[in-house]
Scaffold this motif. Structure first.
Motif, PDB file in Angstrom:
ATOM      1  N   THR A 134      65.564  57.280  24.537  1.00  0.00           N
ATOM      2  CA  THR A 134      65.931  56.476  23.370  1.00  0.00           C
ATOM      3  C   THR A 134      65.680  57.295  22.108  1.00  0.00           C
ATOM      4  O   THR A 134      64.969  58.300  22.131  1.00  0.00           O
ATOM      5  CB  THR A 134      65.106  55.183  23.266  1.00  0.00           C
ATOM      6  N   GLY A 135      66.238  56.803  20.998  1.00  0.00           N
ATOM      7  CA  GLY A 135      65.854  57.312  19.700  1.00  0.00           C
ATOM      8  C   GLY A 135      64.547  56.673  19.264  1.00  0.00           C
ATOM      9  O   GLY A 135      63.882  55.967  20.020  1.00  0.00           O
ATOM     10  N   ALA A 136      64.178  56.893  17.992  1.00  0.00           N
ATOM     11  CA  ALA A 136      62.896  56.402  17.474  1.00  0.00           C
ATOM     12  C   ALA A 136      62.958  54.903  17.178  1.00  0.00           C
ATOM     13  O   ALA A 136      63.961  54.406  16.665  1.00  0.00           O
ATOM     14  CB  ALA A 136      62.530  57.175  16.210  1.00  0.00           C
ATOM     15  N   PHE A 137      61.877  54.203  17.487  1.00  0.00           N
ATOM     16  CA  PHE A 137      61.729  52.795  17.103  1.00  0.00           C
ATOM     17  C   PHE A 137      60.245  52.459  17.036  1.00  0.00           C
ATOM     18  O   PHE A 137      59.405  53.138  17.637  1.00  0.00           O
ATOM     19  CB  PHE A 137      62.469  51.858  18.065  1.00  0.00           C
ATOM     20  N   ALA A 138      59.917  51.418  16.286  1.00  0.00           N
ATOM     21  CA  ALA A 138      58.522  51.019  16.096  1.00  0.00           C
ATOM     22  C   ALA A 138      58.120  49.954  17.112  1.00  0.00           C
ATOM     23  O   ALA A 138      58.976  49.297  17.719  1.00  0.00           O
ATOM     24  CB  ALA A 138      58.320  50.497  14.672  1.00  0.00           C
ATOM     25  N   GLY A 139      56.825  49.769  17.261  1.00  0.00           N
ATOM     26  CA  GLY A 139      56.328  48.672  18.077  1.00  0.00           C
ATOM     27  C   GLY A 139      56.024  49.057  19.506  1.00  0.00           C
ATOM     28  O   GLY A 139      56.220  50.189  19.953  1.00  0.00           O
ATOM     29  N   GLY A 140      55.534  48.046  20.257  1.00  0.00           N
ATOM     30  CA  GLY A 140      55.167  48.255  21.638  1.00  0.00           C
ATOM     31  C   GLY A 140      56.380  48.355  22.543  1.00  0.00           C
ATOM     32  O   GLY A 140      57.459  47.842  22.231  1.00  0.00           O
ATOM     33  N   ARG A 141      56.187  49.005  23.675  1.00  0.00           N
ATOM     34  CA  ARG A 141      57.280  49.154  24.649  1.00  0.00           C
ATOM     35  C   ARG A 141      56.733  49.229  26.077  1.00  0.00           C
ATOM     36  O   ARG A 141      55.615  49.690  26.305  1.00  0.00           O
ATOM     37  CB  ARG A 141      58.139  50.377  24.339  1.00  0.00           C
ATOM     38  N   ARG A 142      57.539  48.702  26.998  1.00  0.00           N
ATOM     39  CA  ARG A 142      57.260  48.801  28.428  1.00  0.00           C
ATOM     40  C   ARG A 142      58.392  49.624  29.048  1.00  0.00           C
ATOM     41  O   ARG A 142      59.581  49.359  28.777  1.00  0.00           O
ATOM     42  CB  ARG A 142      57.197  47.414  29.070  1.00  0.00           C
ATOM     43  N   ALA A 186      50.846  71.306  35.935  1.00  0.00           N
ATOM     44  CA  ALA A 186      52.236  70.859  36.025  1.00  0.00           C
ATOM     45  C   ALA A 186      52.241  69.339  36.036  1.00  0.00           C
ATOM     46  O   ALA A 186      51.216  68.701  36.299  1.00  0.00           O
ATOM     47  CB  ALA A 186      52.909  71.415  37.281  1.00  0.00           C
ATOM     48  N   GLY A 187      53.384  68.737  35.739  1.00  0.00           N
ATOM     49  CA  GLY A 187      53.427  67.283  35.734  1.00  0.00           C
ATOM     50  C   GLY A 187      54.815  66.724  35.518  1.00  0.00           C
ATOM     51  O   GLY A 187      55.731  67.441  35.110  1.00  0.00           O
ATOM     52  N   PHE A 188      54.954  65.415  35.797  1.00  0.00           N
ATOM     53  CA  PHE A 188      56.233  64.734  35.601  1.00  0.00           C
ATOM     54  C   PHE A 188      55.953  63.262  35.301  1.00  0.00           C
ATOM     55  O   PHE A 188      55.026  62.663  35.853  1.00  0.00           O
ATOM     56  CB  PHE A 188      57.137  64.866  36.830  1.00  0.00           C
ATOM     57  N   GLY A 189      56.753  62.686  34.378  1.00  0.00           N
ATOM     58  CA  GLY A 189      56.570  61.284  34.033  1.00  0.00           C
ATOM     59  C   GLY A 189      57.295  60.905  32.767  1.00  0.00           C
ATOM     60  O   GLY A 189      58.363  61.458  32.465  1.00  0.00           O
ATOM     61  N   VAL A 190      56.722  59.976  32.024  1.00  0.00           N
ATOM     62  CA  VAL A 190      57.377  59.376  30.856  1.00  0.00           C
ATOM     63  C   VAL A 190      56.511  59.529  29.621  1.00  0.00           C
ATOM     64  O   VAL A 190      55.301  59.247  29.651  1.00  0.00           O
ATOM     65  CB  VAL A 190      57.666  57.882  31.105  1.00  0.00           C
ATOM     66  N   LEU A 191      57.116  59.974  28.531  1.00  0.00           N
ATOM     67  CA  LEU A 191      56.483  59.969  27.221  1.00  0.00           C
ATOM     68  C   LEU A 191      56.791  58.613  26.589  1.00  0.00           C
ATOM     69  O   LEU A 191      57.893  58.383  26.095  1.00  0.00           O
ATOM     70  CB  LEU A 191      57.028  61.112  26.364  1.00  0.00           C
ATOM     71  N   THR A 192      55.827  57.706  26.631  1.00  0.00           N
ATOM     72  CA  THR A 192      56.059  56.366  26.080  1.00  0.00           C
ATOM     73  C   THR A 192      56.132  56.400  24.555  1.00  0.00           C
ATOM     74  O   THR A 192      56.799  55.559  23.939  1.00  0.00           O
ATOM     75  CB  THR A 192      54.958  55.398  26.520  1.00  0.00           C
ATOM     76  N   ARG A 217      58.868  74.776  16.718  1.00  0.00           N
ATOM     77  CA  ARG A 217      57.531  74.283  16.441  1.00  0.00           C
ATOM     78  C   ARG A 217      56.726  74.192  17.739  1.00  0.00           C
ATOM     79  O   ARG A 217      57.264  73.834  18.772  1.00  0.00           O
ATOM     80  CB  ARG A 217      57.623  72.912  15.767  1.00  0.00           C
ATOM     81  N   ASN A 218      55.458  74.505  17.653  1.00  0.00           N
ATOM     82  CA  ASN A 218      54.634  74.609  18.860  1.00  0.00           C
ATOM     83  C   ASN A 218      53.662  73.458  19.072  1.00  0.00           C
ATOM     84  O   ASN A 218      52.952  73.433  20.074  1.00  0.00           O
ATOM     85  CB  ASN A 218      53.849  75.928  18.849  1.00  0.00           C
ATOM     86  N   GLY A 219      53.594  72.510  18.131  1.00  0.00           N
ATOM     87  CA  GLY A 219      52.691  71.379  18.312  1.00  0.00           C
ATOM     88  C   GLY A 219      53.399  70.171  18.905  1.00  0.00           C
ATOM     89  O   GLY A 219      54.549  70.253  19.355  1.00  0.00           O
ATOM     90  N   TRP A 220      52.714  69.016  18.867  1.00  0.00           N
ATOM     91  CA  TRP A 220      53.308  67.802  19.431  1.00  0.00           C
ATOM     92  C   TRP A 220      52.543  66.567  18.992  1.00  0.00           C
ATOM     93  O   TRP A 220      51.443  66.643  18.437  1.00  0.00           O
ATOM     94  CB  TRP A 220      53.333  67.878  20.947  1.00  0.00           C
ATOM     95  N   LEU A 221      53.135  65.414  19.288  1.00  0.00           N
ATOM     96  CA  LEU A 221      52.558  64.101  18.982  1.00  0.00           C
ATOM     97  C   LEU A 221      53.077  63.141  20.051  1.00  0.00           C
ATOM     98  O   LEU A 221      54.264  62.831  20.059  1.00  0.00           O
ATOM     99  CB  LEU A 221      52.993  63.662  17.582  1.00  0.00           C
ATOM    100  N   TYR A 222      52.200  62.688  20.971  1.00  0.00           N
ATOM    101  CA  TYR A 222      52.741  61.886  22.079  1.00  0.00           C
ATOM    102  C   TYR A 222      51.695  61.026  22.762  1.00  0.00           C
ATOM    103  O   TYR A 222      50.496  61.254  22.664  1.00  0.00           O
ATOM    104  CB  TYR A 222      53.421  62.783  23.109  1.00  0.00           C
ATOM    105  N   ALA A 223      52.223  60.042  23.520  1.00  0.00           N
ATOM    106  CA  ALA A 223      51.497  59.342  24.577  1.00  0.00           C
ATOM    107  C   ALA A 223      52.304  59.554  25.853  1.00  0.00           C
ATOM    108  O   ALA A 223      53.524  59.405  25.848  1.00  0.00           O
ATOM    109  CB  ALA A 223      51.380  57.851  24.271  1.00  0.00           C
ATOM    110  N   ALA A 239      60.088  57.787  19.890  1.00  0.00           N
ATOM    111  CA  ALA A 239      61.093  57.723  20.947  1.00  0.00           C
ATOM    112  C   ALA A 239      60.419  57.518  22.296  1.00  0.00           C
ATOM    113  O   ALA A 239      59.192  57.635  22.439  1.00  0.00           O
ATOM    114  CB  ALA A 239      61.914  59.006  20.961  1.00  0.00           C
ATOM    115  N   VAL A 240      61.221  57.226  23.317  1.00  0.00           N
ATOM    116  CA  VAL A 240      60.810  57.260  24.718  1.00  0.00           C
ATOM    117  C   VAL A 240      61.541  58.421  25.364  1.00  0.00           C
ATOM    118  O   VAL A 240      62.750  58.614  25.136  1.00  0.00           O
ATOM    119  CB  VAL A 240      61.144  55.941  25.440  1.00  0.00           C
ATOM    120  N   ALA A 241      60.843  59.205  26.171  1.00  0.00           N
ATOM    121  CA  ALA A 241      61.457  60.388  26.789  1.00  0.00           C
ATOM    122  C   ALA A 241      60.906  60.583  28.192  1.00  0.00           C
ATOM    123  O   ALA A 241      59.844  60.045  28.543  1.00  0.00           O
ATOM    124  CB  ALA A 241      61.196  61.632  25.942  1.00  0.00           C
ATOM    125  N   VAL A 242      61.612  61.380  28.991  1.00  0.00           N
ATOM    126  CA  VAL A 242      61.090  61.817  30.281  1.00  0.00           C
ATOM    127  C   VAL A 242      60.714  63.284  30.155  1.00  0.00           C
ATOM    128  O   VAL A 242      61.303  64.027  29.355  1.00  0.00           O
ATOM    129  CB  VAL A 242      62.097  61.598  31.426  1.00  0.00           C
TER     130      VAL A 242
END
Length: 352
Positions: free
Chosen positions: A178-186, A203-209, A223-229, A323-326
């Protein structure tokens, strides 16, 4: 010098000439035949961006080429290829929201090298900043919005799935759902794990909520940094619920919870549910995010317990749109259809 020694010397010289000419021919073929510029991902439509979440174009180029690009007829910018995200021959153009204009955007990419004919690609895409409407089902019919790496759509058992192109697996292959949006998500999806790259410790695989993009000093790309859950399987720790912040080349700051299980078997299918939501204080002010996840072998009963963590352990994420990403890091995995549902600030505690 004896006749035998002369013959051996002549034979050695002739062999060296043959080997040398073969190497030279191979080098000449590589220098002239390797593609100068290959655009692998340039989406027709870019969905909403916010903050440091960029619209990316990805591809490869001749390893000795000098690359540059410009956006909407603006100034030319040199395009660097550096570890760990985009070492040659890979390249990634990152277009921040401030350079995007609603509607049609134009990007021109130029590659040049000594002894080679220069190559130019001119690409257009539509930027649509409209907010996302939830719930949504991402079945990968949409044009792929790639952040890093080379991705493709495949059909597995009659179902459309996405994966890194075999042979392109490496550091942080990220694909937006998805693109960017505010608020909680499942987020709900399933994944078919094919295997880790050889000799990879991490190594790993999953979802960036929550995916807020890459962070770095202004004007530095890639850019070499990041911001994620992230909610994922992380080798060697198993299911892993994490928040992380990293500015450029600085040290990362993490808040996480793990639940070790054995490595997944190649060709195994896994189900994933992840929820992430903002938390506020008594005055309604943002104080942080909380995330919980379940990851289990498909076909087995859903676990009763959640794996849960909060960013208040140190990796504080600012309130905003994400956003939400894989993500597939140093491995091969196929992601099935992905469902994103809105989530209240404090989700109900029942499992479903």
């Amino acid at each position: 010098m004896t006749t035998m020694r002369r013959q051996l010397l002549l034979w050695s010289l002739a062999t060296a000439l043959v080997i040398g000419s073969g190497a030279a021919a191979t080098f000449a073929w590589w220098w002239t035949k390797e593609p100068m510029l290959d655009v692998q991902h340039a989406p027709a439509v870019v969905t909403r961006r916010s903050g440091e979440l960029s619209a990316n174009l990805c591809g490869t180029a001749f390893r000795r080429a000098s690359l540059r690009y410009r956006v909407n007829e603006g100034d030319w910018t040199d395009l660097a290829q550096t570890d760990p995200r985009s070492p040659a021959p890979w390249w990634t153009i990152e277009l921040l929201p401030k350079v995007l204009r609603e509607g049609i955007n134009d990007v021109e990419i130029h590659a040049s090298a000594v002894g080679r004919t220069a190559a130019t690609e001119r690409l257009t895409f539509e930027y649509d900043p409209a907010p996302l409407s939830l719930p949504t089902l991402v079945d990968w019919r949409q044009p792929l919005e790639v952040q890093d790496g080379h991705w493709e759509v495949v059909e597995v058992d009659g179902e459309r799935r996405v994966r890194p192109v075999p042979g392109s697996e490496r550091y942080d292959r990220i694909l937006l759902a998805t693109g960017a949006f505010a608020g909680g998500r499942r987020v709900e999806t399933d994944m078919v794990f094919r295997g880790f790259r050889p000799w990879q410790t991490w190594a790993g695989f999953g979802v960036l909520t929550l995916w807020g993009g890459h962070l770095d000093q202004p004007g530095r790309f890639p850019r070499n940094g990041w911001l994620y859950a992230v909610a994922w399987y992380m080798k060697p720790y198993g299911p892993w619920c994490e928040f992380s912040v990293k500015q450029g080349d600085g040290a990362r700051v993490d808040a996480f919870t793990g639940n070790g299980i054995a490595d997944p078997h190649p060709d195994s299918r896994w189900s994933l549910i992840a929820e992430c939501w903002p938390e506020t204080d008594g005055r309604g002010e943002h104080v942080g995010y909380r995330q919980r996840m379940k990851l289990w072998p498909s076909g087995e009963p859903e676990p009763a317990e959640w794996l849960e963590c909060s960013d208040r352990g140190g990796a504080r994420l600012p309130a905003g749109e994400y956003a939400v990403a894989v993500v597939a890091h140093e491995c091969q995995v196929e992601f099935g259809p992905l469902r994103v549902l809105p989530l209240a600030t404090a989700p109900a505690r029942p499992n479903r």
